[in-house]
Design an enzyme around this catalytic site. Structure first.
Site, PDB file in Angstrom:
ATOM      1  CE  LYS A  36      34.854  43.249  48.156  1.00  0.00           C
ATOM      2  NZ  LYS A  36      34.666  42.038  47.386  1.00  0.00           N
ATOM      3  CG  ASP A  63      39.017  40.890  47.803  1.00  0.00           C
ATOM      4  OD1 ASP A  63      40.009  40.195  48.086  1.00  0.00           O
ATOM      5  OD2 ASP A  63      37.898  40.724  48.328  1.00  0.00           O
ATOM      6  CG  LEU A  64      41.364  40.176  41.514  1.00  0.00           C
ATOM      7  CD1 LEU A  64      42.062  40.313  40.165  1.00  0.00           C
ATOM      8  CD2 LEU A  64      39.895  39.860  41.324  1.00  0.00           C
ATOM      9  CE  LYS A  65      39.278  36.791  49.434  1.00  0.00           C
ATOM     10  NZ  LYS A  65      38.340  37.566  48.615  1.00  0.00           N
ATOM     11  CG  HIS A  67      46.733  30.479  46.300  1.00  0.00           C
ATOM     12  ND1 HIS A  67      45.830  29.551  46.723  1.00  0.00           N
ATOM     13  CD2 HIS A  67      47.938  29.968  46.584  1.00  0.00           C
ATOM     14  CE1 HIS A  67      46.469  28.511  47.236  1.00  0.00           C
ATOM     15  NE2 HIS A  67      47.753  28.740  47.159  1.00  0.00           N
ATOM     16  CG  ASP A  68      49.313  30.360  39.821  1.00  0.00           C
ATOM     17  OD1 ASP A  68      50.084  29.372  39.825  1.00  0.00           O
ATOM     18  OD2 ASP A  68      48.525  30.594  38.909  1.00  0.00           O
ATOM     19  N   PRO A  70      54.990  31.576  42.666  1.00  0.00           N
ATOM     20  CG  PRO A  70      56.624  31.276  44.329  1.00  0.00           C
ATOM     21  CD  PRO A  70      55.779  30.520  43.335  1.00  0.00           C
TER      22      PRO A  70
END
Length: 106
Positions: A36, A63-65, A67-68, A70
């Protein structure tokens, strides 16, 4: 399909440098199925480290998650796939529209 013990093991490369990360990959890759790379290491070292780990025959979970909006997330995930990562993630709080667009574009 039954997974081997190696395929079930993931090691978080939560270290500060390329050297530390590569040392862990070299030492553990015979026993670990996935490494990871999180935001700390990715921000410090960048995509070249991901390419280097994959070039050594190991698999990477980025693993940068994400979220912005679409479109931005979909483009980021496409870029991650181009790096050759096996897995990356998006943050569910980004919403259904974001997750759908990612799924459609990947």
């Amino acid at each position: 399909m039954k997974l081997s013990a190696k395929d079930r093991l993931v090691v978080a490369l939560d270290v500060d440098s390329r050297e530390q990360a590569i040392s862990l990959v070299e030492e553990l890759s015979p026993f670990v199925g996935l490494f990871k790379v999180g935001s700390q290491l990715f921000t410090s070292v960048g995509p070249e480290l991901v390419k280097e780990i994959i070039g050594r025959g190991a698999k990477v979970f980025l693993d940068l998650k994400y979220h912005d909006i679409p479109n931005t997330v979909a483009n980021a995930v496409v870029a991650a796939m181009r790096l050759g990562v096996s897995i990356c993630n998006v943050h569910a709080l980004g919403g259904l529209a974001m997750m759908r667009q990612v799924a459609e574009e990947c």
